[in-house]
Scaffold this active site. Structure first.
Site, short mmCIF file in Angstrom:
data_model
loop_
_atom_site.label_atom_id
_atom_site.label_comp_id
_atom_site.label_asym_id
_atom_site.label_seq_id
_atom_site.Cartn_x
_atom_site.Cartn_y
_atom_site.Cartn_z
N GLY A 1 9.54 -1.29 -17.17
CA GLY A 1 9.19 -2.17 -18.23
C GLY A 1 8.12 -2.05 -17.84
N ARG B 1 1.48 -1.82 -12.98
CA ARG B 1 0.42 -2.36 -11.64
C ARG B 1 -0.92 -3.10 -12.24
NH1 ARG B 1 4.90 0.36 -8.05
NH2 ARG B 1 5.94 -0.95 -7.37
N HIS C 1 4.16 5.04 -21.31
CA HIS C 1 5.47 4.81 -21.32
C HIS C 1 6.19 5.93 -22.82
CE1 HIS C 1 5.45 1.58 -18.57
NE2 HIS C 1 6.16 2.26 -17.53
N GLN D 1 14.48 0.54 -4.99
CA GLN D 1 13.65 1.48 -4.77
C GLN D 1 12.44 0.51 -4.04
OE1 GLN D 1 13.14 2.85 -9.04
NE2 GLN D 1 10.85 2.77 -8.82
N ASP E 1 3.57 10.49 -11.77
CA ASP E 1 4.70 9.85 -10.53
C ASP E 1 5.33 11.62 -9.90
OD1 ASP E 1 5.03 7.07 -9.99
OD2 ASP E 1 5.34 7.85 -12.53
#
Ligand code: AMP
Length: 286
Positions: free
Chosen positions: A31, A187, A37, A60, A150
């Protein structure tokens, strides 16, 4: 667009898609959606109706990590998901995903998880692979889309799907960047104005690596030095690695497609970025 809170609702939706002869795509996220995304949604939509999952997975996060303060904004996410053409958002509670609490059985990678982010985040990839396997079992998509942002996560998911013979096509999406080059990340919201400037050190280091490569340099130590020595005093590099993009092993010779990966603390925020050498400047795609 449907908002599903339970596994049963997702299974019903998937069954209905199948009856209509549709292939489906899954885009797993935590989210706080951004353009990165949404680009994955676009890739998934080429396959068929897209299920986007939103779940901040406690499994995680380490004990001293940001699970409780991770940014959550379901209302905003639903708006963005709707505008991107998502068919179903799956936003389960922790209890819905882990009804018995901590699972008895989980997916533990035997290789590839003790380097890069795995080194400072023990157990992180066990948590990631376990939740991704659960989401794949719940949604049973034809295609699952993950970002190259990632890179280690993508590699381990590809290995899991292949090693465990999961009948799913894993598709990778390119890194989406802000206009100044910073890789988009949920982040990034943590960054103060001055941290936000300092954070550019990551992509600039990757860009310098690309220029070094294009200039003919092939000694991995020089690339490691470049990645490890941030020029910005607000940035503390955790790792700057030069690796084989398939095996995630340190490489002794740099070649086309070699992975440069960097993780750094900018203020209190941990950021990651990466680049495959020979694919052009990471600043050029903006
Ligand atoms: P997250 O919500 O951070 O767990 O990310 C969910 C998915 O979006 C993962 O597959 C990430 O790799 C991908 N993703 C995150 N940031 C980006 C980005 N800047 N560009 C492309 N994909 C991204």
């Amino acid at each position: 667009m449907i908002l599903a809170r339970t596994r049963a609702e997702v299974r019903e939706w998937v069954a209905a898609q199948r009856r209509e002869g549709q292939r489906t795509a899954l885009v797993p996220t935590m989210g706080s959606l951004h353009e990165g995304h949404l680009s994955l949604v676009g890739i998934g939509a080429a396959c068929g109706p897209v299920c986007l999952s939103i779940f901040v997975n406690p499994l995680q996060f380490g004990p001293n990590e940001d699970f409780s303060r991770y940014p959550r904004d379901l209302e905003g996410d639903l708006e963005l998901a709707r505008s991107a053409g998502v068919s179903l958002v799956f936003a389960p509670s922790v209890e819905e995903m882990y009804p018995g609490g901590e699972p008895w059985v989980s997916i533990v990678p035997d290789r590839g998880a003790d380097v890069l982010c795995g080194r400072s985040r023990p157990g992180h990839f066990r948590g990631v692979l376990t939740v991704v396997a659960k989401l794949l079992n719940i949604c049973t998509p034809d295609v699952a889309v993950f970002g190259r942002k990632d890179y280690q996560q993508l590699t381990l998911i590809r290995r899991m799907v292949s090693d465990l013979d999961m009948a799913i096509n894993v598709v990778a999406g390119p890194i989406v960047r802000e206009p100044d080059g910073l890789a988009m990340s949920s982040r990034n919201r943590y960054l103060s104005a001055s941290d936000r400037q300092s954070a550019l050190a990551l992509v600039r280091a990757l860009d310098r690596c690309e220029r070094l490569f294009e200039g003919g340099e092939r000694d991995p130590e020089l690339f490691r030095q470049l990645l490890g020595n941030s020029v910005d005093p607000g940035v503390s590099v955790e790792y700057g690695e030069v690796m084989d993009p398939e095996t995630l092993e340190s490489t002794s010779r740099v070649a086309q497609g070699t992975l440069c990966a960097i993780a750094a603390r900018v203020g209190a925020t941990r950021l990651i970025d990466n680049h495959l050498l020979g694919s052009g400047s990471p600043l050029a795609s903006i």
